[in-house]
Design a protein around this motif. Sequence first.
Motif, PDB file in Angstrom:
ATOM      1  N   UNK A 371       0.837  -1.194  -0.070  1.00 18.00           N
ATOM      2  CA  UNK A 371       0.022   0.124  -0.029  1.00 18.00           C
ATOM      3  C   UNK A 371       0.832   1.341  -0.055  1.00 18.00           C
ATOM      4  N   UNK A 372       0.180   2.334  -0.824  1.00 18.48           N
ATOM      5  CA  UNK A 372       0.892   3.597  -0.538  1.00 18.48           C
ATOM      6  C   UNK A 372       0.661   4.405   0.713  1.00 18.48           C
ATOM      7  N   UNK A 373       1.555   4.982   1.313  1.00 22.64           N
ATOM      8  CA  UNK A 373       1.062   5.655   2.850  1.00 22.64           C
ATOM      9  C   UNK A 373       1.884   7.059   2.831  1.00 22.64           C
ATOM     10  N   UNK A 374       1.637   7.671   3.942  1.00 24.61           N
ATOM     11  CA  UNK A 374       2.287   8.904   4.255  1.00 24.61           C
ATOM     12  C   UNK A 374       1.909   8.837   5.970  1.00 24.61           C
ATOM     13  N   UNK A 375       3.315   8.964   6.332  1.00 28.04           N
ATOM     14  CA  UNK A 375       3.433   9.202   7.676  1.00 28.04           C
ATOM     15  C   UNK A 375       3.134  10.477   8.280  1.00 28.04           C
TER      16      UNK A 375
END
Length: 727
Positions: A371-375
């Motif tokens: 999955x693509x994610x942004x912290x």
Amino acid sequence: MGILSPSLLWVFMSMLILHFLTAPVESQLQSPPADLLFTNGFAADAANLTLNGGAQVLQNGVLRLTNDSLRALGHAFYSTPVRFKNSFGGPAASFSTAFAFSTVPQYPGLGGHGLAFTISRSRDLPRAHPSQYLGLMNASDIGNFSNHIFAVEFDTVKDFEFDDIDDNHIGIDINSLVSNASVTAGYFADNSSTIQDIHLQSGEVIQAWVDYDSLRNQLDVRISESSVKPTRAILSFNVDLSEFFEETMFVGFSASTGLLASYHYIMGWSFSVNGEAKSLDLSSLPSSPGSGQNTHKGLILGVSVSASVIVVILLASIAIYVIHRIRTADAIEAWELDVGPHRFPYRELKKATQGFREKELLGFGGFGRVYRGTLLNSNTRVAVKRILNRSKQGLQEFVTEINIIGRLRHRNLVQLLGWCRRRNDLLLVYEFMSNGSLDKYLFDEPKRILSWEERFKIIKGVASVLLYLHEEGEQSVIHRDIKAANVLLDDDLNGKLGDFGLAKLYEHGADPSTTRVVGTLGYLAPELTKTGKPSASSDVFSFGALMLEVVCGRRPIEQKAMPEELILVDWVWENWVLGSILQVVDPRLGGQFDEVEAVLLLKLGLICSNRLPEIRPSMRYLVRYLEGDLIFPDNVLPPDGNYDIKNTCSGNSGCDGGPDYIRSYQNSSSSDKATSSSTANDGDLDLEAGPFSPAPSDSGNSSSNRLFGSEEVDRTNKGLTKSNGRD
């Protein structure tokens, strides 16, 4: 007063011009436009600084370059450029600087990556990367003369990529992060030869002095934990900075964090051109927020002086929280205590991927989904690999992938940022590769057509990292699943190797063993089905398949609108024998490719795909061929291994006292084709060589290393011309 005659006026003007041209360099070089003295912090003169990245001036005047954000950088430069040369060129001016800094790791003893005093042509450094690049450069401009960057680094991570001596050192860097000179941090005590070590990540305030004498072309670096400048330099380096400095340059600081973070603080700074910088009185400087302590100690101190009722409420809250965690969380297993790097909270990854929603899905396979994610805390883009609990990979491969890739550092490796486990959910967090996997650009209907230059760069990058894995790390790593789907592309289309779920870790020289044949059909070396033992040579076989598919734009095994499946290596070999080898190059390139490089990759792909592992070269030799350091011979053996190996050397000259081998085609279905090709000689091939050793030397003199050629070549001629001038 009479008017000067034209002749006298000309003489006067000539003498005036001569005076300016011959005046000492020091008299023409001006000091910085301001005193550049920040002895009481930076609050009063913050307007004179240009800050970017995570850098900021705190309320107490301390300049903080980075905080606990991961893979972040910070720059702080004096806003006005400093003149280092006069307008007529000549030698660079002498300069001197003193500054006080403190490095406070996120966790005791665990932080990174360090800070650097920097002189640069730019105060922005827009293409610079964090982590091991210290916010100064990126992978593509290391060593470029056009950088015009000088730095003294205070490095707290040992990076094998840059040959760092340890994780606590000072280095002098000129246009590169491979230091020109370096030394473990410390100072000479009391004019003696005894060195007192200084731990850069201690959180204590350290003062550093950097002095350059342009008359002696000598650069000296000193550090101390006091206000007194040591008499003797801990690091000295003879260099003429004139060829690296421009007329004006910016001076300042750079710092970065990586998988682990450190707070990098500057408490005071002085700088002088053609003079000695003023040493700082450490007792008069503002204190760094983390100097000598960490935030946890501050919390404990705050609680200890609070009212008793607050303590009771706090303890009650903690008790409720602990009970909740015991009820909902998994027990910590023994393996989790030994695994690094950073462990992410499950809640943070769930938020980063917006609940693992389908819209953020990048891809999936037999082991799980990515999955693509942004912290949210650091605004860092990541790729989260969620391993299915019903997959065959399981816990053992999960631990393997963390332990192996977590300790590796190479510019062509996908960086593992951390991991997470929640009940049966196993998650790995990687740096985000914006351009996805290589297979999306080669097969079916590609996102876009990769140019030949981009393809060749990707192959060289993967070869470089495989050499690192096989030979240059502390232990040898066999990847076991090299294929286009596991090569990921970053913003600049650099190829990075990922997915270490099947990798194996061995001591150098150990005999690999396994009982399970794993990998992907078309990339599996044939000996694996018999022995089940992965090796560097089986990785080379997979790399050969990768080279062929990058050149041809086809999978190793294809079943299209034809009665039989296409075996890529057989198809390439048939075209090689028929003399039509360039016909296999991906037609989508429209003929726009380097024929020399294409033939080289196809030759290497064929020899790496040989059925016999002893025929395949090591990655060290493959890298040298790709870099143009060695010539690859015209002869290429058929990949099916249908020939005999006979020891015919009997101590004759030319055998170098060792075995010499003749490979001949016998009863081969390809012998007729070989005879008709330019590589055949009456059905026999006489190649002065023996089996390739796993780690061949660079001498190339022994008979066992001559199969693939060992003469040094002229790099400027793309590996076509030997240095001795022979054809």
